[in-house]
Design a protein around this motif. Structure first.
Motif, PDB file in Angstrom:
ATOM      1  N   GLN A  28     -25.216  -4.836 -11.333  1.00 38.32           N
ATOM      2  CA  GLN A  28     -24.758  -5.759 -10.281  1.00 38.32           C
ATOM      3  C   GLN A  28     -25.433  -7.113 -10.472  1.00 38.32           C
ATOM      4  O   GLN A  28     -24.798  -8.161 -10.357  1.00 38.32           O
ATOM      5  CB  GLN A  28     -25.095  -5.205  -8.890  1.00 38.32           C
ATOM      6  N   GLN A  29     -26.724  -7.105 -10.762  1.00 39.54           N
ATOM      7  CA  GLN A  29     -27.465  -8.345 -10.961  1.00 39.54           C
ATOM      8  C   GLN A  29     -26.951  -9.090 -12.198  1.00 39.54           C
ATOM      9  O   GLN A  29     -26.801 -10.316 -12.174  1.00 39.54           O
ATOM     10  CB  GLN A  29     -28.959  -8.044 -11.087  1.00 39.54           C
ATOM     11  N   ALA A  30     -26.682  -8.370 -13.268  1.00 41.57           N
ATOM     12  CA  ALA A  30     -26.167  -8.988 -14.489  1.00 41.57           C
ATOM     13  C   ALA A  30     -24.766  -9.559 -14.257  1.00 41.57           C
ATOM     14  O   ALA A  30     -24.428 -10.627 -14.779  1.00 41.57           O
ATOM     15  CB  ALA A  30     -26.147  -7.974 -15.637  1.00 41.57           C
ATOM     16  N   TRP A  31     -23.971  -8.868 -13.476  1.00 43.25           N
ATOM     17  CA  TRP A  31     -22.615  -9.341 -13.161  1.00 43.25           C
ATOM     18  C   TRP A  31     -22.692 -10.713 -12.470  1.00 43.25           C
ATOM     19  O   TRP A  31     -21.943 -11.624 -12.801  1.00 43.25           O
ATOM     20  CB  TRP A  31     -21.920  -8.338 -12.256  1.00 43.25           C
ATOM     21  N   VAL A  32     -23.617 -10.838 -11.535  1.00 39.12           N
ATOM     22  CA  VAL A  32     -23.785 -12.104 -10.814  1.00 39.12           C
ATOM     23  C   VAL A  32     -24.338 -13.177 -11.754  1.00 39.12           C
ATOM     24  O   VAL A  32     -23.826 -14.301 -11.809  1.00 39.12           O
ATOM     25  CB  VAL A  32     -24.696 -11.919  -9.581  1.00 39.12           C
ATOM     26  N   ALA A  33     -25.373 -12.833 -12.505  1.00 37.89           N
ATOM     27  CA  ALA A  33     -26.015 -13.803 -13.398  1.00 37.89           C
ATOM     28  C   ALA A  33     -25.039 -14.354 -14.435  1.00 37.89           C
ATOM     29  O   ALA A  33     -25.114 -15.526 -14.799  1.00 37.89           O
ATOM     30  CB  ALA A  33     -27.219 -13.166 -14.091  1.00 37.89           C
ATOM     31  N   HIS A  34     -24.123 -13.528 -14.900  1.00 38.08           N
ATOM     32  CA  HIS A  34     -23.168 -13.947 -15.926  1.00 38.08           C
ATOM     33  C   HIS A  34     -21.822 -14.355 -15.334  1.00 38.08           C
ATOM     34  O   HIS A  34     -20.863 -14.564 -16.079  1.00 38.08           O
ATOM     35  CB  HIS A  34     -23.002 -12.842 -16.978  1.00 38.08           C
ATOM     36  N   GLN A  35     -21.754 -14.450 -14.030  1.00 36.75           N
ATOM     37  CA  GLN A  35     -20.549 -14.871 -13.313  1.00 36.75           C
ATOM     38  C   GLN A  35     -19.307 -14.125 -13.796  1.00 36.75           C
ATOM     39  O   GLN A  35     -18.277 -14.723 -14.103  1.00 36.75           O
ATOM     40  CB  GLN A  35     -20.362 -16.380 -13.422  1.00 36.75           C
ATOM     41  N   VAL A  36     -19.423 -12.801 -13.856  1.00 36.49           N
ATOM     42  CA  VAL A  36     -18.325 -11.988 -14.365  1.00 36.49           C
ATOM     43  C   VAL A  36     -17.094 -12.048 -13.460  1.00 36.49           C
ATOM     44  O   VAL A  36     -16.009 -12.351 -13.935  1.00 36.49           O
ATOM     45  CB  VAL A  36     -18.765 -10.519 -14.592  1.00 36.49           C
ATOM     46  N   PRO A  37     -17.221 -11.780 -12.179  1.00 31.67           N
ATOM     47  CA  PRO A  37     -15.990 -11.691 -11.386  1.00 31.67           C
ATOM     48  C   PRO A  37     -15.365 -13.048 -11.105  1.00 31.67           C
ATOM     49  O   PRO A  37     -16.068 -14.032 -10.893  1.00 31.67           O
ATOM     50  CB  PRO A  37     -16.433 -11.037 -10.080  1.00 31.67           C
ATOM     51  N   GLN A  38     -14.060 -13.071 -11.141  1.00 35.26           N
ATOM     52  CA  GLN A  38     -13.323 -14.223 -10.635  1.00 35.26           C
ATOM     53  C   GLN A  38     -12.632 -13.751  -9.367  1.00 35.26           C
ATOM     54  O   GLN A  38     -13.152 -13.947  -8.294  1.00 35.26           O
ATOM     55  CB  GLN A  38     -12.359 -14.752 -11.687  1.00 35.26           C
TER      56      GLN A  38
END
Length: 154
Positions: free
Chosen positions: A85-95
């Motif tokens: 979850q933290q990596a998803w946020v850090a790498h701005q995965v979701p649009q």
């Protein structure tokens, strides 16, 4: 019918207890766990991915009868502090974010089995569809989470 979901034994209401019912609907309509999304209904898109005994599973085609006595984890059970979850946020995965719960569950199952996956292994394990096309960010986030799990800085 009872299911072990996110570490707790949950009793399904009668309207969500048909053994042939897809797990997706029991989770969403029976247990009000709406983080798992309906996408296609034919196991093609992966929006409905959960884990059953640690393995990624498309819940839209998984009958309840096949998961009784097994451990089910949904996105709610993964938790907001999970390294992915933290990596998803850090790498701005979701649009738009619609597919993300399924992708996160598939990624968590991958990292449980393979702590240092290659791009090819990520591509083989994460077959979820993303209309926004954030696949390079997904790969980067999985690599970052793997590095963090290994104790390295990502």
């Amino acid at each position: 019918m009872e299911l072990k979901v996110n570490g707790q034994l949950q009793r399904l209401p009668e309207h969500a207890s048909d053994p042939a019912m897809p797990l997706l609907w029991a989770l969403r309509d029976g247990l009000d766990l709406t983080g798992t999304k309906f996408g296609c209904g034919v196991a093609a898109c992966g929006a409905c991915t959960v884990q059953v005994d640690g393995e990624a599973r498309r819940s839209c085609v998984t009958p309840l009868s096949s998961v009784v006595g097994r451990t089910i984890t949904t996105i709610e059970g993964l938790g907001p502090d999970h390294v992915l979850q933290q990596a998803w946020v850090a790498h701005q995965v979701p649009q738009c974010g619609y597919c993300q719960s399924g992708m996160l569950m598939a990624a968590a199952a991958l990292l449980r089995k393979n702590r240092q996956p290659s791009d090819a292994e990520i591509d083989a394990a994460i077959t979820n569809l993303c209309r926004c096309g954030t696949y390079p960010r997904v790969r980067a986030a999985i690599h970052a989470a793997a590095a963090q799990l290994a104790g390295a800085k990502a």
